[in-house]
Design a protein around this motif. Structure first.
Motif, short mmCIF file in Angstrom:
data_model
loop_
_atom_site.label_atom_id
_atom_site.label_comp_id
_atom_site.label_asym_id
_atom_site.label_seq_id
_atom_site.Cartn_x
_atom_site.Cartn_y
_atom_site.Cartn_z
N GLU A 56 0.79 -1.19 0.10
CA GLU A 56 -0.14 -0.02 -0.11
C GLU A 56 0.84 1.37 -0.09
O GLU A 56 1.73 1.31 0.97
CB GLU A 56 -0.94 0.07 1.40
CG GLU A 56 -1.98 1.10 1.42
CD GLU A 56 -2.87 1.02 2.59
OE1 GLU A 56 -4.06 0.41 2.21
OE2 GLU A 56 -2.35 1.29 3.64
N LEU A 57 0.59 2.18 -0.85
CA LEU A 57 1.65 3.52 -0.96
C LEU A 57 0.89 4.35 -0.11
O LEU A 57 -0.36 4.16 0.43
CB LEU A 57 1.63 3.89 -2.50
CG LEU A 57 2.03 2.70 -3.58
CD1 LEU A 57 2.11 3.65 -5.10
CD2 LEU A 57 3.51 2.09 -3.18
N ASP A 58 1.72 5.33 0.12
CA ASP A 58 1.27 6.46 1.02
C ASP A 58 -0.02 7.32 0.74
O ASP A 58 -0.83 7.72 1.35
CB ASP A 58 2.57 7.53 1.30
CG ASP A 58 3.54 6.84 1.99
OD1 ASP A 58 3.35 5.75 2.52
OD2 ASP A 58 4.79 7.51 1.69
N ASP A 59 -0.24 7.45 -0.81
CA ASP A 59 -1.63 7.76 -1.16
C ASP A 59 -2.70 6.86 -1.25
O ASP A 59 -3.85 7.31 -1.59
CB ASP A 59 -1.22 8.63 -2.55
CG ASP A 59 -1.07 7.36 -3.70
OD1 ASP A 59 -1.15 6.19 -3.35
OD2 ASP A 59 -1.01 7.90 -4.82
N GLY A 60 -2.59 5.64 -0.63
CA GLY A 60 -3.66 4.63 -0.44
C GLY A 60 -3.43 3.73 -1.75
O GLY A 60 -4.39 2.58 -1.85
N THR A 61 -2.63 3.99 -2.58
CA THR A 61 -2.71 3.20 -4.13
C THR A 61 -2.26 1.77 -3.51
O THR A 61 -1.19 1.51 -2.70
CB THR A 61 -1.70 3.42 -5.00
OG1 THR A 61 -2.25 5.00 -5.24
CG2 THR A 61 -1.78 2.80 -6.17
N VAL A 62 -2.93 0.81 -4.16
CA VAL A 62 -2.75 -0.58 -3.42
C VAL A 62 -2.09 -1.41 -4.72
O VAL A 62 -2.60 -1.33 -5.86
CB VAL A 62 -3.77 -1.44 -3.25
CG1 VAL A 62 -3.83 -2.87 -3.17
CG2 VAL A 62 -4.22 -1.02 -1.69
N LEU A 63 -1.11 -1.90 -4.85
CA LEU A 63 -0.22 -3.10 -5.47
C LEU A 63 -0.41 -4.44 -4.92
O LEU A 63 0.20 -4.77 -3.73
CB LEU A 63 1.24 -2.62 -5.82
CG LEU A 63 1.26 -1.18 -6.45
CD1 LEU A 63 2.80 -1.13 -6.53
CD2 LEU A 63 0.73 -1.39 -7.97
N THR A 64 -0.88 -5.22 -5.84
CA THR A 64 -0.61 -6.80 -5.52
C THR A 64 0.01 -7.31 -6.53
O THR A 64 0.46 -6.82 -7.43
CB THR A 64 -2.13 -7.30 -5.33
OG1 THR A 64 -2.58 -7.46 -6.45
CG2 THR A 64 -3.13 -6.72 -4.39
N GLU A 65 0.42 -8.70 -6.43
CA GLU A 65 1.28 -9.61 -7.30
C GLU A 65 2.77 -9.20 -7.03
O GLU A 65 3.04 -7.78 -7.11
CB GLU A 65 0.82 -9.24 -8.68
CG GLU A 65 -0.49 -9.71 -9.46
CD GLU A 65 -0.52 -10.99 -9.00
OE1 GLU A 65 0.60 -12.00 -9.03
OE2 GLU A 65 -1.73 -11.66 -8.82
N SER A 66 3.20 -10.09 -6.45
CA SER A 66 4.83 -10.17 -5.82
C SER A 66 5.84 -9.40 -6.99
O SER A 66 6.16 -8.39 -6.69
CB SER A 66 5.09 -11.55 -5.63
OG SER A 66 4.59 -12.35 -4.95
N VAL A 67 5.55 -9.86 -8.21
CA VAL A 67 6.44 -9.35 -9.34
C VAL A 67 6.15 -8.03 -9.60
O VAL A 67 7.06 -7.16 -9.69
CB VAL A 67 6.54 -10.19 -10.40
CG1 VAL A 67 7.33 -9.64 -11.61
CG2 VAL A 67 7.16 -11.55 -10.25
N ALA A 68 5.01 -7.62 -9.61
CA ALA A 68 4.63 -6.17 -9.88
C ALA A 68 4.75 -5.18 -8.68
O ALA A 68 5.51 -4.03 -8.96
CB ALA A 68 2.98 -6.04 -9.88
#
Ligand SMILES: N[C@@H](CCC(=O)N[C@@H](CS)C(=O)NCC(=O)O)C(=O)O
Length: 202
Positions: A56-68
Motif C-alpha cells: 500500500e502506497l502512502d496515497d492509498g494506492t494498492v499494488l498486489t502481485e509479488s513481481v509487480a
C-alpha cells in the motif's frame, strides 16, 4: 508505504527477499491467514482476492502481485539491479522468472494444496492430481538441473528476481514433501548458493 505480509507465505517471501537484496526496509503489517484475517471484509476491500503480499502506497494506492510490487520498487531504486540491465538481459530475466513461476512454482503449489492437510477443509483436494503435480514439479527440477549445468544462476551469471522466484518455490517444495531429489547436483549447488545469501531468511 506499508507491506501487508504473511510470514510463512511463499509469495510474501519473494517480496521480502527482494527488498532485503535492495537494502530497503518497508514497514509491514502481518496478516494472519490461520485466523482468516485475509478474508475479512476490511482486507477484501484492500485486495478482493484475499491474497498476500500487498503493497500500500502512502496515497492509498494498492499494488498486489509479488513481481509487480518488485518491479515498482526496481523503478524507484534501480540498484542493485535484479531485473536485467539491457534489453537482452531484461528479456532473459523475464523469461526465466515466468518459467520459474509456471513450470516450477505452479506444480509445487498445486501438490501442496492437493496433498497437504493444511488445505483440508479450505478447498477441495484431489490426491491424484496432487501426486501428478508432484511428479511434474520433480520433472521441472530435473530440467532446471540440466539448465544450471552451464551457468551459475537461472537467467545467466548473476542472481536476479528469477532466482528469488525459484528459490521460494523450492523452499515450499522442501517443506511440503517435494524436496530436490538426490542426484541433481547442479540444482543442489544453486540451491546451496542462494540459501547461503544473507537475504535468504528475510
Ligand atoms: N500471484 C500472487 C499470488 C499471491 C498468493 O497466492 N499468496 C498466497 C500466500 S503465498 C495467499 O495469500 N494465499 C491466501 C489464500 O489463498 O487464501 C502473487 O505473486 O503475489
Amino acid at each position: 508505504m506499508k507491506l501487508y505480509d504473511l510470514k510463512a507465505g511463499m509469495n510474501p517471501r519473494r517480496v521480502r527477499i527482494y527488498l532485503a537484496e535492495k537494502g530497503i526496509e518497508v514497514p509491514s503489517e502481518a496478516v494472519d491467514m490461520m485466523k482468516g484475517e485475509n478474508r475479512t471484509p476490511e482486507f477484501l476491500r484492500i485486495n478482493p482476492l484475499g491474497t498476500l503480499p500487498v503493497l500500500e502506497l502512502d496515497d492509498g494506492t494498492v499494488l498486489t502481485e509479488s513481481v509487480a510490487i518488485c518491479r515498482y520498487v526496481e523503478a524507484l531504486k534501480p540498484e542493485p539491479n535484479l531485473f536485467g540491465r539491457d534489453p537482452l538481459e531484461q528479456a532473459r530475466v523475464e523469461m526465466w522468472n515466468r518459467r520459474a513461476e509456471i513450470e516450477l512454482m505452479r506444480p509445487l503449489v498445486e501438490q501442496f494444496r492437493h496433498l497437504n492437510s493444511f488445505w483440508k477443509g479450505r478447498q477441495a483436494q484431489h490426491a491424484d492430481y496432487g501426486e501428478d503435480q508432484r511428479r511434474q514439479a520433480i520433472r521441472a527440477m530435473e530440467w532446471l538441473d540440466r539448465e544450471l549445468a552451464s551457468r551459475p544462476c537461472l537467467a545467466g551469471d548473476r542472481y536476479t528476481i528469477a532466482d528469488i522466484t525459484a528459490q521460494c518455490a523450492i523452499l515450499l517444495g522442501k517443506n511440503t514433501g517435494a524436496p530436490i531429489p538426490d542426484g541433481l547436483a547442479h540444482l543442489k549447488r544453486w540451491w546451496d548458493q542462494v540459501s547461503a545469501r544473507p537475504t535468504a531468511r528475510a
